[in-house]
Design a protein around this motif. Structure first.
Motif, PDB file in Angstrom:
ATOM      1  N   UNK A   1       7.650  11.397 -10.592  1.00  0.00           N
ATOM      2  CA  UNK A   1       8.064  10.404 -11.584  1.00  0.00           C
ATOM      3  C   UNK A   1       8.505  11.080 -12.875  1.00  0.00           C
ATOM      4  N   UNK A   2       7.734  12.060 -13.339  1.00  0.00           N
ATOM      5  CA  UNK A   2       8.065  12.745 -14.596  1.00  0.00           C
ATOM      6  C   UNK A   2       9.351  13.558 -14.469  1.00  0.00           C
ATOM      7  N   UNK A   3       9.567  14.169 -13.286  1.00  0.00           N
ATOM      8  CA  UNK A   3      10.804  14.916 -13.057  1.00  0.00           C
ATOM      9  C   UNK A   3      12.002  13.975 -13.062  1.00  0.00           C
ATOM     10  N   UNK A   4      11.834  12.803 -12.433  1.00  0.00           N
ATOM     11  CA  UNK A   4      12.922  11.814 -12.442  1.00  0.00           C
ATOM     12  C   UNK A   4      13.244  11.379 -13.876  1.00  0.00           C
ATOM     13  N   UNK A   5      12.208  11.139 -14.673  1.00  0.00           N
ATOM     14  CA  UNK A   5      12.425  10.770 -16.068  1.00  0.00           C
ATOM     15  C   UNK A   5      13.143  11.860 -16.840  1.00  0.00           C
ATOM     16  N   UNK A   6      12.795  13.114 -16.554  1.00  0.00           N
ATOM     17  CA  UNK A   6      13.422  14.244 -17.247  1.00  0.00           C
ATOM     18  C   UNK A   6      14.877  14.420 -16.824  1.00  0.00           C
ATOM     19  N   UNK A   7      15.136  14.284 -15.516  1.00  0.00           N
ATOM     20  CA  UNK A   7      16.514  14.400 -15.039  1.00  0.00           C
ATOM     21  C   UNK A   7      17.387  13.298 -15.623  1.00  0.00           C
ATOM     22  N   UNK A   8      16.827  12.083 -15.694  1.00  0.00           N
ATOM     23  CA  UNK A   8      17.582  10.987 -16.307  1.00  0.00           C
ATOM     24  C   UNK A   8      17.925  11.325 -17.757  1.00  0.00           C
ATOM     25  N   UNK A   9      16.961  11.880 -18.478  1.00  0.00           N
ATOM     26  CA  UNK A   9      17.188  12.248 -19.881  1.00  0.00           C
ATOM     27  C   UNK A   9      18.348  13.224 -20.006  1.00  0.00           C
ATOM     28  N   UNK A  10      18.353  14.257 -19.192  1.00  0.00           N
ATOM     29  CA  UNK A  10      19.387  15.281 -19.281  1.00  0.00           C
ATOM     30  C   UNK A  10      20.757  14.737 -18.909  1.00  0.00           C
ATOM     31  N   UNK A  11      20.811  13.964 -17.816  1.00  0.00           N
ATOM     32  CA  UNK A  11      22.105  13.465 -17.344  1.00  0.00           C
ATOM     33  C   UNK A  11      22.667  12.385 -18.273  1.00  0.00           C
ATOM     34  N   UNK A  12      21.829  11.432 -18.694  1.00  0.00           N
ATOM     35  CA  UNK A  12      22.322  10.345 -19.542  1.00  0.00           C
ATOM     36  C   UNK A  12      22.696  10.839 -20.932  1.00  0.00           C
ATOM     37  N   UNK A  13      22.094  11.934 -21.363  1.00  0.00           N
ATOM     38  CA  UNK A  13      22.385  12.465 -22.698  1.00  0.00           C
ATOM     39  C   UNK A  13      23.614  13.359 -22.696  1.00  0.00           C
ATOM     40  N   UNK A  14      23.695  14.293 -21.752  1.00  0.00           N
ATOM     41  CA  UNK A  14      24.751  15.304 -21.784  1.00  0.00           C
ATOM     42  C   UNK A  14      25.956  14.932 -20.926  1.00  0.00           C
ATOM     43  N   UNK A  15      25.704  14.408 -19.742  1.00  0.00           N
ATOM     44  CA  UNK A  15      26.803  14.140 -18.815  1.00  0.00           C
ATOM     45  C   UNK A  15      27.577  12.886 -19.217  1.00  0.00           C
ATOM     46  N   UNK A  16      26.871  11.889 -19.763  1.00  0.00           N
ATOM     47  CA  UNK A  16      27.515  10.610 -20.071  1.00  0.00           C
ATOM     48  C   UNK A  16      28.648  10.764 -21.083  1.00  0.00           C
ATOM     49  N   UNK A  17      28.532  11.729 -21.993  1.00  0.00           N
ATOM     50  CA  UNK A  17      29.567  11.912 -23.005  1.00  0.00           C
ATOM     51  C   UNK A  17      30.828  12.555 -22.501  1.00  0.00           C
ATOM     52  N   UNK A  18      30.797  13.080 -21.286  1.00  0.00           N
ATOM     53  CA  UNK A  18      31.977  13.669 -20.633  1.00  0.00           C
ATOM     54  C   UNK A  18      32.658  14.729 -21.494  1.00  0.00           C
ATOM     55  N   UNK A  19      31.888  15.478 -22.225  1.00  0.00           N
ATOM     56  CA  UNK A  19      32.453  16.536 -23.051  1.00  0.00           C
ATOM     57  C   UNK A  19      33.010  16.062 -24.378  1.00  0.00           C
ATOM     58  N   UNK A  20      33.147  14.740 -24.571  1.00  0.00           N
ATOM     59  CA  UNK A  20      33.696  14.211 -25.822  1.00  0.00           C
ATOM     60  C   UNK A  20      32.602  13.846 -26.820  1.00  0.00           C
ATOM     61  N   UNK A  21      31.402  13.609 -26.308  1.00  0.00           N
ATOM     62  CA  UNK A  21      30.265  13.255 -27.156  1.00  0.00           C
ATOM     63  C   UNK A  21      29.130  14.194 -26.788  1.00  0.00           C
ATOM     64  N   UNK A  22      28.720  15.035 -27.734  1.00  0.00           N
ATOM     65  CA  UNK A  22      27.741  16.074 -27.421  1.00  0.00           C
ATOM     66  C   UNK A  22      26.396  15.504 -27.020  1.00  0.00           C
ATOM     67  N   UNK A  23      26.022  14.346 -27.567  1.00  0.00           N
ATOM     68  CA  UNK A  23      24.731  13.746 -27.247  1.00  0.00           C
ATOM     69  C   UNK A  23      24.844  12.227 -27.292  1.00  0.00           C
ATOM     70  N   UNK A  24      24.755  11.608 -26.116  1.00  0.00           N
ATOM     71  CA  UNK A  24      24.763  10.142 -26.062  1.00  0.00           C
ATOM     72  C   UNK A  24      23.523   9.581 -26.729  1.00  0.00           C
ATOM     73  N   UNK A  25      22.392  10.273 -26.559  1.00  0.00           N
ATOM     74  CA  UNK A  25      21.143   9.793 -27.151  1.00  0.00           C
ATOM     75  C   UNK A  25      21.198   9.830 -28.671  1.00  0.00           C
ATOM     76  N   UNK A  26      21.879  10.840 -29.235  1.00  0.00           N
ATOM     77  CA  UNK A  26      21.996  10.900 -30.697  1.00  0.00           C
ATOM     78  C   UNK A  26      22.772   9.703 -31.210  1.00  0.00           C
ATOM     79  N   UNK A  27      23.831   9.311 -30.479  1.00  0.00           N
ATOM     80  CA  UNK A  27      24.575   8.112 -30.873  1.00  0.00           C
ATOM     81  C   UNK A  27      23.691   6.874 -30.758  1.00  0.00           C
ATOM     82  N   UNK A  28      22.944   6.767 -29.652  1.00  0.00           N
ATOM     83  CA  UNK A  28      22.063   5.614 -29.458  1.00  0.00           C
ATOM     84  C   UNK A  28      21.041   5.514 -30.584  1.00  0.00           C
ATOM     85  N   UNK A  29      20.446   6.648 -30.956  1.00  0.00           N
ATOM     86  CA  UNK A  29      19.443   6.648 -32.025  1.00  0.00           C
ATOM     87  C   UNK A  29      20.061   6.253 -33.361  1.00  0.00           C
ATOM     88  N   UNK A  30      21.271   6.755 -33.622  1.00  0.00           N
ATOM     89  CA  UNK A  30      21.948   6.404 -34.876  1.00  0.00           C
ATOM     90  C   UNK A  30      22.313   4.922 -34.888  1.00  0.00           C
TER      91      UNK A  30
END
Length: 579
Positions: free
Chosen positions: A181-210
């Motif tokens: 479960x913890x590994x799944x949560x960690x993988x989700x964090x990495x993919x949703x943060x870095x991959x979601x931006x497709x190279x145009x947004x360095x951190x999706x989570x930083x945008x979400x937090x802002x």
């Protein structure tokens, strides 16, 4: 709907997922305590088969829960309310796991309830904390792993008998399930943060937090920092028709800017700031513009407001034509002509539409030049909710506007008188209005009076404009149009797909009509115009540009798809553990 408006709507749509959070952290506190009590009671009755220490275990567990709710925000340097909301949802996950374990035992006729489900629920809660810590609260993944067990393990040790600690915490299946479960949560964090931006947004989570900081805490600085970095310099024009009378000056303002993107970021409240800067005697109209012309930060807003003090007079006069209104199917255009400058107000009310596309503006400006006009200033009345403008309706708007220009140029120019009244003398409040509230302008041209209404609002409820117009007509008033400023100010959070309350969604129609009628009676006490001046100012400011909101919107869409995939995987694995 213009592309940038569609992007803003999608961002707000993703935000509405957070509206499941209770409006008050006190509600979440009560939920977390109640759920913790149920967890303890169910564990003692169904798992431990004893209630000997139940009355002692419950207050100790509540103490562990409340104590860690204070520790989380201190460690993560976040708001206490977020810790409480997270605690409520996490404990619900734990309770669901325990209850599913009981159900599984009966369905599959297991000889006895396995305490593994208590441990599994604790570790599932820990994985949930990893996901929330990294995405919403901005913690590093390493920090999230270190403190993810702080609350669930404290509660576990508080209510599980000490004689069972070792056996339950060393059960190989419980450890295996929890780690996965913890590994799944960690993988989700990495993919949703870095991959979601497709190279145009360095951190999706930083945008979400802002975004959440701005939307929920009225803290625009993180979001403005992100947006201004991506913004581009542009020369912005603002036209003002200043009516000078011996009693009071007033003006129509048409800025080539768009309010937004959303409160309280950048130019979200720009119409009111212009209104106040011009002595609260202005109607700030919505030009043909979209969210690409948003000002990204307060510093750019201040630069723009300061520029309004420096302008040039490009036309003067004291006469105008009587207004002309042309209706073509759904489309309606109202026009006034001041010498060689025409002002056109476009509307599809009550059918509605989103921002009028730029090609209508450019085509009408060219058409005006071909007919001998020096300039054509176009106002999007923005007075009914709608979707992307259809080609047929756009053609009707163009035809109505061209017919208006053809008619105006044949009209006689006459001396005019002007009256103006705003709602600052009226004592009412409305959460579907911006701070500028409402105003009305009366044009006395020849022997007739014409009324133009204005609301500092983000669009209008469909049909409200018609109710106002009908009431004015029944009382002998020539009603021209009502325009909104399209402000993106919010008096309170709107938990809907739009992210705002359109004018009339909260205010009652009868009240709205009475406000405008009272203002009309004041405004019809007109004064002769000594002159009008057409003013123009230009300034270089940073605007958000055409693709910035698209990047944010598509990144959130991709992050959502990744989230859905991981939810399915996690749910599937959870069901497997029950078997």
């Amino acid at each position: 709907m213009t592309e940038s408006s569609d992007d803003v709507s999608r961002i707000h749509k993703r935000y509405t997922l957070t509206t499941f959070t209770p409006t008050s952290h006190y509600v979440s506190l009560a939920i977390s305590i109640a759920v913790a009590c149920v967890i303890v009671a169910v564990s003692y009755i169904d798992y431990f088969k004893s209630t000997d220490n139940l009355t002692l275990a419950i207050p100790i567990t509540i103490g562990a829960l409340v104590g860690t709710q204070f520790l989380d925000p201190k460690i993560l340097r976040t708001e206490y309310s977020k810790s409480i909301h997270m605690s409520a949802f996490g404990n619900l996950l734990w309770l669901v796991t325990i209850l599913c374990g009981i159900l599984s035992s009966y369905v599959f006729s297991k000889p006895q309830l396995l305490p593994i489900y208590i441990t599994e629920g604790m570790l599932l809660y820990a994985s949930f904390r990893i996901a929330i810590f990294t995405s919403v609260l901005g913690a590093k993944l390493r920090t999230a792993w270190i403190i993810c067990l702080l609350q669930p393990l404290s509660m576990f040790l508080a209510f599980v008998p000490s004689t069972m600690w070792i056996s339950m915490l060393t059960d190989p299946r419980a450890i295996e399930y929890g780690v996965i479960f913890c590994i799944l949560g960690s993988l989700w964090t990495l993919l949703s943060d870095r991959i979601a931006g497709r190279g145009k947004l360095s951190s999706t989570h930083a945008f979400l937090q802002a975004y959440l900081a701005a939307w929920t805490n009225n803290n625009p600085e993180p979001m403005e920092y992100l947006m201004e970095k991506r913004s581009e310099s542009s020369k912005v024009s603002t036209f003002q028709v200043l009516f000078k009378t011996k009693n009071h000056n007033c003006r129509l303002v048409i800025p080539d800017l768009h309010p937004g993107p959303f409160h309280p970021i950048g130019g979200s409240n720009i119409p009111y700031l212009i209104y106040k800067n011009l002595d609260s005697s202005a109607m700030v109209m919505h030009s043909i513009s979209d969210h690409s012309l948003n000002l990204p930060s307060k510093s750019q807003v201040e630069l723009y407001i300061t520029s309004l003090k420096t302008n040039s007079t490009i036309q003067q006069g004291s006469k105008s034509t009587k207004p002309v209104t042309i209706q073509v199917n759904k489309a309606r255009t109202t026009g006034l002509l001041f010498d060689k400058t025409a002002i056109l107000i476009l509307s599809l009310s009550p059918y509605g539409m989103e921002d009028i596309p730029y090609y209508i503006k450019s085509e009408l400006e060219q058409y005006g030049k071909n007919r001998g006009y020096e300039r054509v200033l176009i106002v999007d009345s923005h007075n009914a909710m709608g979707k992307e403008i259809e080609k047929l309706d756009a053609d009707d708007l163009l035809n109505a506007a061209k017919s208006t220009l053809d008619t105006l140029i044949t009209k006689e120019t006459l001396p005019m008188e002007i009256g103006y009244a705003n709602s600052e003398s009226l004592s009412f409040s409305a959460d579907d209005l911006g701070p500028g509230k409402v105003a009305i302008m009366c044009f006395k041209i020849g022997d007739e009076k014409f009324f133009l209404a204005w609301a500092d609002a983000n669009n209008m409820l469909n049909g409200l404009r018609e109710e106002i117009a009908n009431h004015f007509s029944k009382n002998g008033y020539n009603f021209l149009e009502i325009c909104t400023s399209d402000t993106h100010y919010k008096a309170r959070t709107a938990k809907n797909k739009h992210g705002y309350f359109e004018f009339g969604s909260l205010s009652k129609a009868n009240d709205v009509i009475s406000w405008f009628m009272e203002l009309a009676k004041k405004a019809e006490q007109t004064s002769p115009v000594s002159s009008y001046e057409l003013l123009k100012s230009e300034t270089n400011v940073k605007v958000m540009g055409g693709n910035q909101l698209e990047i944010y919107s598509k990144s959130l869409d991709t992050a959502m798809r990744i989230t859905q995939a991981f939810l399915l995987i996690t749910t599937g694995f959870f069901i497997y553990t029950l078997l």
